[in-house]
Design an enzyme around this catalytic site. Structure first.
Site, PDB file in Angstrom:
ATOM      1  N   HIS A 159       0.705  -1.246  -0.108  1.00  0.00           N
ATOM      2  CA  HIS A 159       0.141  -0.005  -0.064  1.00  0.00           C
ATOM      3  C   HIS A 159       0.668   1.176  -0.059  1.00  0.00           C
ATOM      4  O   HIS A 159       2.135   1.309   0.380  1.00  0.00           O
ATOM      5  CB  HIS A 159      -0.931  -0.029   1.217  1.00  0.00           C
ATOM      6  N   CYS A 160       0.224   2.481  -0.294  1.00  0.00           N
ATOM      7  CA  CYS A 160       0.911   3.715  -0.147  1.00  0.00           C
ATOM      8  C   CYS A 160      -0.285   4.427   0.427  1.00  0.00           C
ATOM      9  O   CYS A 160      -0.972   3.890   1.247  1.00  0.00           O
ATOM     10  CB  CYS A 160       1.318   4.486  -1.553  1.00  0.00           C
ATOM     11  N   VAL A 161      -0.714   5.627   0.164  1.00  0.00           N
ATOM     12  CA  VAL A 161      -1.623   6.507   0.532  1.00  0.00           C
ATOM     13  C   VAL A 161      -3.119   5.997  -0.145  1.00  0.00           C
ATOM     14  O   VAL A 161      -4.109   5.863   0.605  1.00  0.00           O
ATOM     15  CB  VAL A 161      -1.525   8.031   0.523  1.00  0.00           C
ATOM     16  N   GLY A 163      -2.906   3.714  -2.870  1.00  0.00           N
ATOM     17  CA  GLY A 163      -2.730   2.392  -3.667  1.00  0.00           C
ATOM     18  C   GLY A 163      -2.857   2.655  -5.082  1.00  0.00           C
ATOM     19  O   GLY A 163      -3.451   1.434  -5.776  1.00  0.00           O
ATOM     20  N   SER A 165      -0.039   4.570  -7.059  1.00  0.00           N
ATOM     21  CA  SER A 165       1.341   4.958  -7.761  1.00  0.00           C
ATOM     22  C   SER A 165       2.363   4.228  -7.200  1.00  0.00           C
ATOM     23  O   SER A 165       3.006   3.247  -7.796  1.00  0.00           O
ATOM     24  CB  SER A 165       1.257   6.298  -7.708  1.00  0.00           C
ATOM     25  N   ARG A 166       2.922   4.508  -5.851  1.00  0.00           N
ATOM     26  CA  ARG A 166       3.915   4.061  -5.192  1.00  0.00           C
ATOM     27  C   ARG A 166       3.787   2.556  -5.163  1.00  0.00           C
ATOM     28  O   ARG A 166       4.757   1.741  -5.657  1.00  0.00           O
ATOM     29  CB  ARG A 166       4.116   4.690  -4.042  1.00  0.00           C
TER      30      ARG A 166
END
Length: 219
Positions: A159-161, A163, A165-166
């Protein structure tokens, strides 16, 4: 062979590899953008919930969950879901990759201690979702963590913020490094299950990775 001779030999080999022509030419950002936008994301039920159950409480429990299985036992989702330990345990998550670790805006404030009351293993990477961010420095460490988890039968939540890009970029890199996929195929694989949008800088770094891996396979 002396250390210097060995070093020189590696430099020559790397230079030769860099110059090796690739069938079909170099992978470009434009090709990856095209693969991204030409792949339609299908609708899939939320992992852990039966779409045939008709209950207000059941629907309410799903409202703040954003998660998709993009490859067998590999899930991508957002930062809010990453903090929902009950849900992660519900779907059998054994490993978490935080592609946005930190306390500042645009990051998700979790770490290994956050999951210490569970059996979940954790790794985090501090980076912002900016085209100038060097996400490639984390490609191999993230891929190695995911591979070890996957090989052991684990279920991995990346995950990122949001979900998109990163986290998506790290999963794509994993599929390229460990599963031998070409960048375009890895992007399509993930995009079929989740509406991802890696920024242009990340796509450029995936294109470079693709060309490096393709040359390595020519040896």
């Amino acid at each position: 062979m002396s250390n210097w001779s060995s070093f020189y030999s590696r430099r020559v080999t790397c230079k030769q590899d860099f110059q090796k022509p690739l069938a079909g030419g170099e992978t470009t950002v434009h090709q990856l953008v095209t693969a991204l936008h030409s792949t339609k994301t299908g609708h899939k039920p939320l992992p852990g919930y039966d779409p045939n159950v008709d209950s207000r409480e059941y629907y309410r429990a799903q409202q703040n969950i954003d998660c998709n299985e993009v490859y067998p036992r590999i899930f991508i989702g957002d930062g809010i879901t990453a903090k929902n330990k009950a849900y992660l345990q519900r779907i059998g998550i054994t490993h978490v990759v935080n592609a946005a670790e930190g306390r500042k805006f645009g990051l998700v404030n979790t770490d290994g201690n956050f999951y210490k009351d569970t059996l979940i293993r954790y790794i985090g990477f501090n980076m912002l979702d900016l085209p100038s961010t060097d996400i490639s420095q984390f490609f191999y460490s993230a891929a190695g963590f995911i591979k070890r988890a996957h090989d052991s039968g684990g279920r991995i939540y990346v995950h990122c913020v949001q979900g998109v890009s990163r986290s998506a970029t790290l999963v794509i890199a994993y599929l390229m490094i460990e599963k031998g996929m070409l960048a375009m195929d890895a992007i399509r694989t993930v995009r079929l299950s989740r509406d991802i949008h890696p920024n242009e800088g990340f796509l450029r770094q995936l294109a470079l990775l693709d060309n490096q891996l393709r040359r390595q396979r020519l040896r």
